[in-house]
Design a protein around this motif. Structure first.
Motif, PDB file in Angstrom:
ATOM      1  N   ARG A 239       0.836  -1.195   0.000  1.00  0.00           N
ATOM      2  CA  ARG A 239       0.000   0.000   0.000  1.00  0.00           C
ATOM      3  C   ARG A 239       0.874   1.250   0.000  1.00  0.00           C
ATOM      4  NH1 ARG A 239      -2.697  -3.074  -1.492  1.00  0.00           N
ATOM      5  NH2 ARG A 239      -4.754  -3.827  -0.879  1.00  0.00           N
ATOM      6  N   GLY A 243      -1.078   6.855   1.846  1.00  0.00           N
ATOM      7  CA  GLY A 243      -2.494   6.727   1.547  1.00  0.00           C
ATOM      8  C   GLY A 243      -2.996   7.744   0.537  1.00  0.00           C
ATOM      9  N   ALA A 244      -4.067   8.444   0.901  1.00  0.00           N
ATOM     10  CA  ALA A 244      -4.688   9.398  -0.020  1.00  0.00           C
ATOM     11  C   ALA A 244      -3.764  10.551  -0.370  1.00  0.00           C
ATOM     12  CB  ALA A 244      -5.992   9.921   0.576  1.00  0.00           C
ATOM     13  N   ASP A 245      -2.890  10.947   0.553  1.00  0.00           N
ATOM     14  CA  ASP A 245      -1.946  12.032   0.252  1.00  0.00           C
ATOM     15  C   ASP A 245      -0.991  11.621  -0.862  1.00  0.00           C
ATOM     16  OD1 ASP A 245      -3.041  13.712   2.153  1.00  0.00           O
ATOM     17  OD2 ASP A 245      -1.607  13.146   3.713  1.00  0.00           O
ATOM     18  N   LEU A 277      -9.020   2.605   0.119  1.00  0.00           N
ATOM     19  CA  LEU A 277      -8.136   2.762   1.269  1.00  0.00           C
ATOM     20  C   LEU A 277      -8.855   2.395   2.561  1.00  0.00           C
ATOM     21  CD1 LEU A 277      -6.399   6.137   0.324  1.00  0.00           C
ATOM     22  CD2 LEU A 277      -5.620   3.800  -0.138  1.00  0.00           C
ATOM     23  N   ALA A 278      -8.087   2.286   3.643  1.00  0.00           N
ATOM     24  CA  ALA A 278      -8.645   1.877   4.937  1.00  0.00           C
ATOM     25  C   ALA A 278      -9.745   2.813   5.416  1.00  0.00           C
ATOM     26  CB  ALA A 278      -7.531   1.785   5.977  1.00  0.00           C
ATOM     27  N   ASP A 279      -9.661   4.096   5.038  1.00  0.00           N
ATOM     28  CA  ASP A 279     -10.682   5.053   5.465  1.00  0.00           C
ATOM     29  C   ASP A 279     -11.883   5.099   4.533  1.00  0.00           C
ATOM     30  OD1 ASP A 279      -9.696   6.344   3.238  1.00  0.00           O
ATOM     31  OD2 ASP A 279      -9.056   8.150   4.283  1.00  0.00           O
ATOM     32  N   GLY A 280     -11.908   4.191   3.547  1.00  0.00           N
ATOM     33  CA  GLY A 280     -13.019   4.126   2.604  1.00  0.00           C
ATOM     34  C   GLY A 280     -12.830   4.939   1.345  1.00  0.00           C
ATOM     35  N   THR A 281     -11.724   5.660   1.223  1.00  0.00           N
ATOM     36  CA  THR A 281     -11.462   6.461   0.030  1.00  0.00           C
ATOM     37  C   THR A 281     -11.299   5.569  -1.191  1.00  0.00           C
ATOM     38  OG1 THR A 281     -10.353   8.204   1.291  1.00  0.00           O
ATOM     39  CG2 THR A 281      -9.880   8.099  -1.067  1.00  0.00           C
TER      40      THR A 281
END
Length: 370
Positions: A239, A243-245, A277-281
């Motif tokens: 991963r 993440g999203a950044d 992603l883990a936060d649902g993104t």
């Protein structure tokens, strides 16, 4: 009601009849000279005959020094290879299809070169893939010099020009699945201290320079896409650390460099595993909203309801099918007619992932169903 995957879409200046895409799949089916064969022409034409709006060819090497990943892999580095692909593209065109060439540099994940090269001298994880002719652990690659990097970028540009001459409507730069450009993107495989290493803002440099080099040599209407992924062929669960950044930085960078679309690959375990992603993104939705570019989603999307949800909920503009397309080269027609799908069987890739092995499995399957 018409399935959204069957709706047309304009990709740059190419009008696609639908949003169903054949994903690039290595088939190691040349005679060892890198020249596309008549069987390859038949194989790709079958997808066009089956109604796929866009076909992305298998990973095609871009130079003979360090790019080759597999024995019997096709290339686009000489006139014979260009002519071979022109016959494939012509066969696809005869059935109303559009085809994109995927340009690939294997880097450290070469299964055939005696001395591969990558961003750093780090041994790749796990072992080579027998279905593509490899065995045993990956060798430790040599760290690429500045000259090697420049040569790799030039190779992508030269092969893109050949692809346009061969009749492809575009190219896809392979920056996914753990191959060279992805090796530069990943901190775990890139320990460089020069302008191509360090923070992600510098590790993305090879990707952006490659896009820019290709755009300089092809015509304005020629499509130049890029394939990205989190997972790799030797590490499905990798991963992006940020993440999203990290995703935003990557998507912004390739868009600024001139990419015409983004293809998010889901290595091994499907879209929900690799693109959420883990936060649902949703990475595919983030790419669309961040860049405004068309986005291709991938991973288990042969399921009609999953495909419908991805497209109607704004997660992607197109969907690509890999192994499901091997057993259902007429997937768009089956979708149109609401016909049952043939499940994929990994034996199709045994003893190697060749076109001929797949055909043998299909013939045996049909015989067994009588």
């Amino acid at each position: 009601m018409k399935h959204p995957a069957l709706e047309p879409l304009r990709l740059k200046n190419t009008m696609l009849p639908n949003r169903a895409v054949v994903a690039p799949m290595s088939r190691v089916s040349t005679h060892g000279d890198g020249v596309a064969t008549s069987n390859m022409a038949t194989y790709y034409a079958d997808f066009a005959r089956g109604g796929f709006g866009l076909i992305i060819g298998e990973g095609t090497y871009t130079d003979t020094r360090f790019s080759i990943g597999y024995a019997r892999q096709p290339g686009l580095v000489n006139d014979a290879q260009e002519a071979g692909w022109a016959k494939v593209v012509d066969a696809v065109h005869r059935h109303g299809g559009h085809m994109i060439a995927q340009l690939m540099h294997a880097g450290a994940l070469s299964q055939t070169l005696p001395e591969p090269a990558g961003p750093s001298a780090i041994q790749p994880l796990r072992r080579m893939m027998p279905e593509y002719g490899g065995s045993g652990p990956w060798p430790v690659p040599k760290a690429m010099t500045q000259d090697h990097i420049a040569e790799a970028v030039d190779g992508f540009a030269d092969s893109a020009l050949r692809a346009e001459r061969a009749g492809f409507v575009g190219v896809e730069i392979h920056a996914a699945n753990g191959y060279l450009i992805d090796q530069f993107l990943s901190a775990s495989t890139n320990h460089r201290s020069d302008a191509y290493g360090g923070p992600l803002e510098q590790r993305v440099r090879l990707a952006t320079e490659t896009i820019e080099a290709v755009k300089k040599v092809v015509s304005p209407d020629f499509i130049v896409g890029i394939r990205l992924s989190q997972g790799k062929v030797n590490d499905f669960d990798y991963r992006w650390p940020g993440g999203a950044d990290d995703a935003r930085l990557l998507f912004d960078a390739v868009a600024r460099a001139g990419a015409d679309y983004i293809h998010l690959a889901s290595e091994g375990k499907g879209w929900r595993h690799a693109a959420v992603l883990a936060d649902g993104t949703s990475l595919t939705a983030l790419a669309r909203h961040r860049t405004g570019l068309p986005v291709i989603a991938n991973g288990g999307l042969h399921d009609p309801e999953m495909a419908r949800w991805i497209l109607t909920e704004g997660h992607a503009d197109l969907i690509s099918l890999g192994t499901a397309a091997l057993t259902n080269p007429d997937w768009p027609e089956k979708l149109r007619q609401n016909s049952p799908l043939v499940p994929f069987d990994h034996h199709m890739l045994s003893p190697m992932a060749t076109i001929e092995a797949g055909w043998a499995w299909l013939a045996q399957s049909r015989e067994g169903s009588r």
